[in-house]
Design an enzyme around this catalytic site. Structure first.
Site, mmCIF file in Angstrom:
data_model
loop_
_atom_site.group_PDB
_atom_site.id
_atom_site.type_symbol
_atom_site.label_atom_id
_atom_site.label_comp_id
_atom_site.label_asym_id
_atom_site.label_seq_id
_atom_site.Cartn_x
_atom_site.Cartn_y
_atom_site.Cartn_z
ATOM 1 N N HIS A 174 -29.329 -34.687 -20.028
ATOM 2 C CA HIS A 174 -29.364 -35.691 -21.093
ATOM 3 C C HIS A 174 -29.201 -37.086 -20.505
ATOM 4 O O HIS A 174 -29.964 -38.013 -20.817
ATOM 5 C CB HIS A 174 -28.238 -35.375 -22.079
ATOM 6 N N GLU A 175 -28.236 -37.239 -19.616
ATOM 7 C CA GLU A 175 -27.997 -38.547 -19.010
ATOM 8 C C GLU A 175 -29.161 -38.992 -18.140
ATOM 9 O O GLU A 175 -29.559 -40.158 -18.142
ATOM 10 C CB GLU A 175 -26.708 -38.528 -18.178
ATOM 11 N N HIS A 178 -31.893 -40.479 -20.055
ATOM 12 C CA HIS A 178 -31.622 -41.876 -20.413
ATOM 13 C C HIS A 178 -32.040 -42.801 -19.294
ATOM 14 O O HIS A 178 -32.618 -43.863 -19.528
ATOM 15 C CB HIS A 178 -30.133 -42.087 -20.697
ATOM 16 N N GLU A 251 -30.637 -40.857 -28.799
ATOM 17 C CA GLU A 251 -29.786 -39.709 -28.510
ATOM 18 C C GLU A 251 -30.524 -38.418 -28.824
ATOM 19 O O GLU A 251 -30.480 -37.460 -28.054
ATOM 20 C CB GLU A 251 -28.485 -39.791 -29.319
#
Lengths: 636, 197
Positions: A174-175, A178, A251
């Site tokens: 997930h990071e 980003h 998100e």
């Protein structure tokens, strides 16, 4: 939405932010003036005049001055914050009290985390980011940085303690998405921009307390304080609105990317469920976390999560988006589950799913497009390729890449001449003189394994070494760069591979030691840089084949792809200066103009259906310079 | 109005001071991280020593004192490291660690001298490997110590410069951080020079 689109969107969002910010400033000005007017009027009424009489007496330019004052303070505050984040992602980690996790750590949990991060970075074709440990017991994580060069990952102690390896992988994926989507770039800018409008409220609070303590004339100060406080919360309102507008939708996107990457929706869903079931959830106690609240994996504060101002979507919504059939049960971390997981601690590979890897159609055209499509993406195939490369790596070299002392020796070893001859002797002698104690013998020890590795492998090792090299002190870094330059020029020639290593290393390390450079792409049309594109393709074509006709064919294929009509200019030898100059110009391309250039390069390289070592290395160097992370799976 | 200009200037100055504080914190953070790297390397070194002593014991059963001296010095150094890790840069702790490391270096040096009399031991495969690893670790310790010292120097220089020096005391950065000094011992490898005076 692909990588380039995302980068472009990230830049566009900046305009929208500016607009919202402008609205915030105007509101602040209006409110400030209104409140001061009220204050004046009230003071006037004490002396017997009416409200409007007092106001009539106030000179008109006072309002202008007051407004300028507010703008001045906002400007100063934002400027201060811009300067404080100019060091890149690591400044955020440091502000949150993070400690760097050393690549050669012996702690099992930390090792496991580092392995997860390393695999993922290599799968995406980017340098491995340093990882910071945040001393908070809750389950949370963040990524910060202007680009892949200064990106850092921060992980809470609670995350390490509570999550299993696959859940950790979900969070880290997930990071990473980003970082690759340009979210971290915007988020960092946002912190600086918002600081200006949040600061006014802070003054208000300060005045409130100061006025409360003073005996005489305390009241006007208190009123002013309350006024500024309310104005300030006007700024806070817009600030949170801006954060929410920017981050909330991202998100969901990052969650979706993580699912796609790990091919295992349960990993990230379980991580979210554990946050829900954990007493401390994802809440951060450090006050500095509030400013960075939009950068975290989970909501950092217990705000009304369904409100407009929430930085993250509600937890249950996120879980349902990934797992539509969710039963609403959160997860409690059980000791049994943890011990079962501990047994597989520090393991490297996950059940990597190779099913579903799309077979690229055979034509070079499609393959080139396939390469470009892969840029800046995380894929399960990429992860498998990365894991394979890591496990095929000699243990000696992996260990070297993880230690600051040895990592330098590793890079030096890569730059030593391949054959054992006068040149290599000379280079080793140079190291004996100019490098620190013990380096030259260590290089000699690593040489056999290094000489045995393919250039693709070595470039992967370079990316692996980046975090260890970032631990050098500034003067050690200077010595290191001086030595690498000396090694490269020792034999009076700059080989392609040497150039690529130097290019890649300089780019990754410069951001850390001398501050990130933000290149703002301005050129949207490749035709404006047709000369430079032609030069680049000529260099590539010259190394694609021995036969001049083949070279011409490769060049033409690439040039046709770009639609430029410049002639092929055969390069007899590799001129690194020419390469550097060309790339400096081409870096000015806007994100959406880059895919075409990359595709042209790929087409040129694939024209003869073979990617030789020189071509492969050049492509890597070009992609790295253009900020396009190139996953390793393109070679499978 | 001049009052407004004054306010803006005061705000600018206030931020400037906050920036100084933040930089002090960041530089301190950096040398603490630097120390943590030394810790990794020293721990590795301390882990190698018992192996070394065990291997040597098999050959050098009569040299108990020398061997015990090494183990004691090593334990002392470990304690010193633990104290130092709790507060990197603290003058007393750094000096303590420095002297404990120095004593360990001497003890290892003496062991080296004694080992000269046992060629079988020196030829032992295990011993050679351990010596090799120990030397590498020594180099790494030296390197990480250099990095730490560089970072401490950066912190100290900034702290002493103007204007940070004015505020450093009230921000809790009142004293210089201490460098870590000890003689880098290539103890096992270097052939000691024997003087016959």
């Amino acid at each position: 939405m692909n990588f380039f689109q995302a980068q472009d969107n990230a830049r566009r969002k900046t305009w929208m932010l500016a607009l919202l910010f402008g609205a915030a400033v105007i509101t602040l000005l209006l409110l400030t003036n209104v409140f001061i007017a009220i204050a004046f009027g009230w003071a006037g009424m004490q002396t017997g005049m009416t409200f409007s009489q007092t106001l009539a007496q106030v000179p008109v330019d006072s309002w202008i001055w007051i407004s300028l004052g507010v703008i001045g303070v906002i400007g100063v505050a934002s400027l201060y914050k811009f300067l404080s984040i100019s060091g890149g992602g690591k400044t955020i980690a440091e502000a949150l009290g993070g400690t760097l996790i050393h690549q050669n750590t012996q702690d099992m949990k930390q090792r496991r985390l580092l392995n997860v991060v390393e695999e993922m970075a290599l799968a995406a074709g980017m340098p491995v980011p340093p990882v910071y440990l945040i001393p908070e017991p809750s389950i949370n994580a963040f990524a910060a940085g202007f680009s892949t060069d200064d990106a850092v990952i921060g992980i809470n102690q609670g995350t390490l303690d509570q999550l299993s390896r696959s859940e950790l992988q979900g969070v880290v994926a997930h990071e990473f998405s980003h970082i690759l989507n340009g979210d971290t770039h915007i988020n960092l800018r946002l912190i600086a921009i918002l600081h200006g409008i949040l600061f006014v409220g802070m003054i208000g609070y300060g005045l409130l307390r100061a006025g409360g303590y003073s005996r005489r004339n305390g009241l006007p100060i208190v009123v002013a304080g309350i006024g500024l406080l309310i104005i300030g919360y006007g700024g806070t309102f817009f600030g949170n609105l801006i954060k929410a507008a920017v981050s909330r939708q991202r998100e969901y996107l990052a969650d979706a990317s993580a699912v796609q990457f790990t091919r295992d929706p349960s990993s990230i869903a379980d991580a979210l469920k554990k946050i829900g079931g954990f007493s401390m959830s994802s809440h951060m106690t450090n006050p500095a976390a509030e400013q960075a609240s939009h950068m975290f994996f989970g909501a950092a504060a217990q705000k009304f999560s369904t409100s407009l101002l929430a930085t993250h979507p509600p937890l249950d919504q996120r879980i349902l988006a990934i797992e539509p059939g969710w039963d609403g049960q959160f997860l409690q971390n059980s000791p049994a589950a943890m011990t079962a997981d501990q047994r597989s601690h520090a393991e490297r590979s996950n059940r990597a799913e190779t099913a579903g890897v799309t077979q690229l159609a055979d034509g070079p055209e499609n393959k080139a497009q396939g390469i470009v499509d892969q840029v800046g993406t995380l894929s399960a195939a990429g992860l498998t390729a990365a894991q394979n490369m890591i496990s095929n790596n000699p243990e000696q070299l992996t260990q070297a890449a993880h230690d600051p002392f040895e990592a330098r020796a590793l890079i030096y070893a890569m730059l030593i001449n391949k054959e054992q001859d006068h040149s290599s002797e000379q280079q080793l002698a140079l190291l004996g003189e100019q490098a620190e104690a013990g380096v030259a013998p260590h290089v000699t020890r690593l040489l056999p394994a290094v000489r045995n590795s393919s250039s693709e492998h070595l470039l992967m090792l370079v990316e692996m070494s980046v975090p260890a090299l970032k631990e050098l002190s500034f003067s050690q870094y200077k010595t290191f760069t001086a030595n690498t330059a000396a090694l490269i020029t020792a034999d009076k020639r700059v080989e392609i591979f040497e150039w690529v290593i130097h290019r890649v290393l300089t780019k990754h390390l410069h951001a850390h030691f001398e501050g990130p450079q933000n290149i703002h792409g301005r050129v949207g049309n490749i035709n404006k840089l047709a000369d430079d594109a032609a030069k680049l393709l000529s260099i590539l074509a010259s190394h694609s084949h021995e036969d001049t006709n083949e070279q011409l064919r490769a060049y033409n294929a690439g040039a046709a792809e770009l639609g430029i009509r410049k002639p092929y200019s055969k390069q007899d030898s590799f001129d690194y200066q020419r390469m550097n100059d060309t790339l400096v110009k081409l870096r000015k391309l806007k994100p959406l103009a880059k895919p075409a250039l990359l595709k042209a390069c790929a087409t040129c390289v694939l024209a003869d259906s073979r990617v030789n070592a020189a071509e492969g290395a050049l492509l890597q160097g070009i992609a790295a310079t253009l900020d396009c992370p190139l996953p390793p799976s393109i070679y499978s | 109005m001049e009052l407004i200009i004054l306010l803006v200037i005061i705000a600018a100055l206030a931020f400037w001071v906050v920036a100084i504080y933040n930089k002090l914190v960041a530089l301190k953070n950096r040398y603490e991280n630097g120390f943590a790297q030394i810790e990794v390397q020293l721990k590795r070194r301390y882990d190698l020593i018992p192996n070394l002593v065990e291997t040597a014991k098999a050959y050098m059963s009569h040299e108990r004192e020398t061997l015990e001296a090494v183990i004691n010095a090593r334990n002392q150094a470990m304690a010193g490291l633990q104290a130092a890790a709790a507060d990197p840069g603290n003058a007393a702790a750094m000096k303590e660690l420095g002297s404990a490391e120095g004593m360990l270096g001497s003890a290892l040096g003496r062991l080296n001298v004694v080992m000269e009399a046992y060629p079988d031991l020196k030829a032992n495969q295990n011993m050679m490997q351990l010596s090799e690893e120990l030397t590498t670790t020594e180099n790494k310790v030296a390197f990480s110590r250099q990095a730490y010292n560089d970072q401490v120097t950066e912190y100290n220089s900034y702290r002493q410069s103007f204007p940070p020096v004015v505020f450093a005391g009230m921000f809790g950065h009142g004293t210089d951080a201490e460098l870590l000094e000890f003689a880098d011992s290539a103890a096992i490898q270097a052939a000691p020079s024997v003087s016959f005076n």
